[in-house]
Write an enzyme that holds these catalytic residues in place. Sequence first.
Site, PDB file in Angstrom:
ATOM      1  N   GLU A 109      37.652  39.723  39.940  1.00  0.00           N
ATOM      2  CA  GLU A 109      39.020  39.399  39.467  1.00  0.00           C
ATOM      3  C   GLU A 109      39.224  37.889  39.379  1.00  0.00           C
ATOM      4  O   GLU A 109      40.343  37.397  39.566  1.00  0.00           O
ATOM      5  CB  GLU A 109      40.093  40.002  40.384  1.00  0.00           C
ATOM      6  CG  GLU A 109      40.178  41.495  40.382  1.00  0.00           C
ATOM      7  CD  GLU A 109      40.409  42.077  39.014  1.00  0.00           C
ATOM      8  OE1 GLU A 109      40.925  41.350  38.131  1.00  0.00           O
ATOM      9  OE2 GLU A 109      40.058  43.246  38.801  1.00  0.00           O
TER      10      GLU A 109
HETATM   11  C1  LIG Z   1      30.785  44.269  42.850  1.00  0.00           C
HETATM   12  C2  LIG Z   1      31.391  43.738  41.585  1.00  0.00           C
HETATM   13  C3  LIG Z   1      32.395  44.458  40.958  1.00  0.00           C
HETATM   14  C4  LIG Z   1      32.931  43.985  39.756  1.00  0.00           C
HETATM   15  N1  LIG Z   1      33.855  44.757  39.081  1.00  0.00           N
HETATM   16  C5  LIG Z   1      34.196  44.397  37.817  1.00  0.00           C
HETATM   17  C6  LIG Z   1      34.970  45.281  36.994  1.00  0.00           C
HETATM   18  O1  LIG Z   1      35.378  46.368  37.422  1.00  0.00           O
HETATM   19  N2  LIG Z   1      35.230  44.915  35.718  1.00  0.00           N
HETATM   20  C7  LIG Z   1      34.781  43.739  35.202  1.00  0.00           C
HETATM   21  O2  LIG Z   1      35.053  43.469  34.038  1.00  0.00           O
HETATM   22  N3  LIG Z   1      34.064  42.879  35.959  1.00  0.00           N
HETATM   23  C8  LIG Z   1      33.755  43.175  37.239  1.00  0.00           C
HETATM   24  N4  LIG Z   1      33.010  42.329  38.005  1.00  0.00           N
HETATM   25  C9  LIG Z   1      32.606  41.047  37.459  1.00  0.00           C
HETATM   26  C10 LIG Z   1      33.327  39.885  38.112  1.00  0.00           C
HETATM   27  O3  LIG Z   1      34.675  39.861  37.720  1.00  0.00           O
HETATM   28  C11 LIG Z   1      32.561  38.610  37.760  1.00  0.00           C
HETATM   29  O4  LIG Z   1      31.345  38.647  38.492  1.00  0.00           O
HETATM   30  C12 LIG Z   1      33.355  37.364  38.076  1.00  0.00           C
HETATM   31  O5  LIG Z   1      34.448  37.237  37.211  1.00  0.00           O
HETATM   32  C13 LIG Z   1      32.490  36.096  37.965  1.00  0.00           C
HETATM   33  O6  LIG Z   1      31.774  36.064  36.778  1.00  0.00           O
HETATM   34  P1  LIG Z   1      30.194  35.798  36.829  1.00  0.00           P
HETATM   35  O7  LIG Z   1      29.599  36.723  37.814  1.00  0.00           O
HETATM   36  O8  LIG Z   1      29.656  35.826  35.457  1.00  0.00           O
HETATM   37  O9  LIG Z   1      30.053  34.349  37.421  1.00  0.00           O
HETATM   38  P2  LIG Z   1      30.116  32.989  36.570  1.00  0.00           P
HETATM   39  O10 LIG Z   1      31.270  33.018  35.652  1.00  0.00           O
HETATM   40  O11 LIG Z   1      28.768  32.733  36.003  1.00  0.00           O
HETATM   41  O12 LIG Z   1      30.428  31.945  37.721  1.00  0.00           O
HETATM   42  C14 LIG Z   1      29.409  31.384  38.570  1.00  0.00           C
HETATM   43  C15 LIG Z   1      30.034  30.246  39.390  1.00  0.00           C
HETATM   44  O13 LIG Z   1      30.523  29.228  38.508  1.00  0.00           O
HETATM   45  C16 LIG Z   1      31.913  28.993  38.723  1.00  0.00           C
HETATM   46  N5  LIG Z   1      32.566  28.766  37.423  1.00  0.00           N
HETATM   47  C17 LIG Z   1      32.326  29.383  36.253  1.00  0.00           C
HETATM   48  N6  LIG Z   1      33.146  28.895  35.307  1.00  0.00           N
HETATM   49  C18 LIG Z   1      33.941  27.982  35.884  1.00  0.00           C
HETATM   50  C19 LIG Z   1      34.995  27.142  35.441  1.00  0.00           C
HETATM   51  N7  LIG Z   1      35.430  27.165  34.191  1.00  0.00           N
HETATM   52  N8  LIG Z   1      35.589  26.319  36.338  1.00  0.00           N
HETATM   53  C20 LIG Z   1      35.178  26.268  37.625  1.00  0.00           C
HETATM   54  N9  LIG Z   1      34.178  27.040  38.101  1.00  0.00           N
HETATM   55  C21 LIG Z   1      33.569  27.893  37.251  1.00  0.00           C
HETATM   56  C22 LIG Z   1      32.443  30.249  39.379  1.00  0.00           C
HETATM   57  O14 LIG Z   1      33.592  29.957  40.178  1.00  0.00           O
HETATM   58  C23 LIG Z   1      31.247  30.686  40.215  1.00  0.00           C
HETATM   59  O15 LIG Z   1      31.248  30.000  41.440  1.00  0.00           O
HETATM   60  C24 LIG Z   1      32.482  42.762  39.227  1.00  0.00           C
HETATM   61  C25 LIG Z   1      31.502  42.024  39.884  1.00  0.00           C
HETATM   62  C26 LIG Z   1      30.930  42.512  41.037  1.00  0.00           C
HETATM   63  C27 LIG Z   1      29.817  41.727  41.681  1.00  0.00           C
END
Ligand SMILES: Cc1cc2nc3c(=O)[nH]c(=O)nc-3n(C[C@H](O)[C@H](O)[C@H](O)COP(=O)(O)OP(=O)(O)OC[C@H]3O[C@@H](n4cnc5c(N)ncnc54)[C@H](O)[C@@H]3O)c2cc1C
Length: 597
Positions: A439
């Site tokens: 989220e």
């Molecule tokens: C167990 C689990 C359940 C989930 N459930 C759902 C679900 O039901 N539906 C769904 O759609 N998604 C779901 N997700 C996905 C989840 O919402 C994402 O993993 C999350 O939004 C982060 O995206 P990412 O993993 O691609 O990380 P990234 O976006 O790659 O981020 C990696 C790091 O970079 C930082 N970062 C990235 N961009 C920025 C920025 N612009 N400014 C500052 N910092 C930044 C982040 O804070 C983080 O520390 C789930 C994930 C998990 C692991």
Amino acid sequence: MSTYAAPLQDMRFVIRDLVGLSRIGSMPGCAEVSAELLDAVLGEAGKFAAGVLDPLNRSGDREGARFADGFVMAPRGFREAYQQFVAGGWNDLSAPIKSGGQGLPHLVAMPVQEMWNSANLAFSLCPMLTSGVLEALRLRGSDAQNEMFLAKLTSGEWCGTMNLTEPQAGSDLSAVRTRAVPDGDNYRIHGTKIFITWGEHDLTENIIHLVLARTPDAPEGVKGISLFIVPKFLVNPDGSLGERNDVRCVSLERKLGIHASPTCVLAYGDHDGAIGYRVGAENRGLETMFIMMNHARLGVGLEGVALAERAYQRAREFARTRVQGRAIGQKSGDRVAIIHHPDVQRMLLTMKAQTEAMRALAYTAAAALDKSRHHRDAQERRRNQAFVDLLIPIVKGWCTEISVEIASLGIQIHGGMGFVEETGAAQYLRDARITTIYEGTTGIQAADLVGRKVGFEQGATAFAVTGEMRKLDGKLAQSKNADVAAQRGNLKHAVDGLAAATQWIVDNHPRDPNAVAAVSVPYLKLWGTVAGGWLMACAALVAESKLAAGEGDAGFYRTKIATARFYAEHILPQAAALSSQVVNGAGSVTALGEEQF
Ligand SMILES: Cc1cc2nc3c(=O)[nH]c(=O)nc-3n(C[C@H](O)[C@H](O)[C@H](O)COP(=O)(O)OP(=O)(O)OC[C@H]3O[C@@H](n4cnc5c(N)ncnc54)[C@H](O)[C@@H]3O)c2cc1C
């Protein structure tokens, strides 16, 4: 092994005495909630959480969700528990009465949700996501869509999911590539969604996915994303289930925690394309998804509160029973339970004080949400909307970050037994760890706080809230209770630090957004820390007046005052450091070039 016991007394205190249920329950569109009804709802929910959900928490963690041939099986006992949950009418308590719900204020639904989260986070994610889907459909779904989906989602007969994430589109949703190709009145959806919570399972006969996708001529970026309903099974005009839609689970993630909650990779359109129905206008999907995400963000913040509470309960029981060493200064005589050691008391109070502060903050947000929707006065609705908008990233970001620290302290109290799985303390840390990520990560919450919230309106709401906080100073000065009055100085310094940091954000937001981004997370934590201290001081004043009036449980009120004093003396001083980080520290964050890391 401790069983979960809902913290009913603190929940009731926050709802009735601190936030003020009577002001919420009397608004149009909110079900009338008397003190008796509140007690009945909380009491029954507490029994269900402790009796049905909590016993499945560890077995669900060990067993995990299973995947075979495109099917996902929830761990043993989950299906039956879900059926009981639905039969008990627990799904989406705040759904409006006109759409088949119970119309309870969020202020009442939230503690109930807290109990589900404390008892079994993995289970509770399923109804939480359904509530989010309902929220989005109620606000943006067409009459025909709502006719088809609302009733069964509201009852819990069907579940909902939220499909944003793709391999290349996590925090950055502008990179979403899933395609939605027009096909008559509907669309055909093609693409892959990852990390979809409860994306496939055997709890319900149908699953209603809300999916972000792009239509063929959509503009680049977030302005080209639309939202679609994609049911697992199509629904016939008479409401019965029709054909299987072209969406399949292709794998489950193996992960650190919430093992019982299936985290699915979903393939849309491997054959002819999954049939999808657009929700709201084309290219405006992200706005609608934000309705759902805001709902879910408050919900995830509450998960932090709930896991902190559960970790505290387990650590408290362990500390009462684990005998080790003698009381300080005693060279002979009986050895004592570790709860008698001052350092263990410090850890337990850190857990307890912060959990109560987080609960007060989360419920305050719930009450503001109720007022933003139901208050008779339009200006009050707007004022509360701005307040809840400010609070959402703080509740989500701060409560989840602190829950990880609290769950970790819970392990520390257990010593080596905390590090092994047998006591269950480790599960709370593993489960809590995801809450700062999904989220929207803490970084994304902080960006929302400094940008769309504080920066955008030049701190108007933020300064209004710090103004409210300052009003407490006079009341604390008049307190006759030494433990209440003692909170005054630290609260004043903390509020000054928050106001100074807010001014810095407002001044620098337009001209140096990079610097603001560099200190956005310390600013978010500062907000949580100070708002928590403010509400704990308010709680101490309420407790003092109750004691003076001879009302209620004097032991509870004395404990509340002592806990608030601990918060003021041990947690609030962190505000000065956080404020200094914001005001003075941005430059050093961005000082290194990429090659210097
Ligand atoms: C167990 C689990 C359940 C989930 N459930 C759902 C679900 O039901 N539906 C769904 O759609 N998604 C779901 N997700 C996905 C989840 O919402 C994402 O993993 C999350 O939004 C982060 O995206 P990412 O993993 O691609 O990380 P990234 O976006 O790659 O981020 C990696 C790091 O970079 C930082 N970062 C990235 N961009 C920025 C920025 N612009 N400014 C500052 N910092 C930044 C982040 O804070 C983080 O520390 C789930 C994930 C998990 C692991």
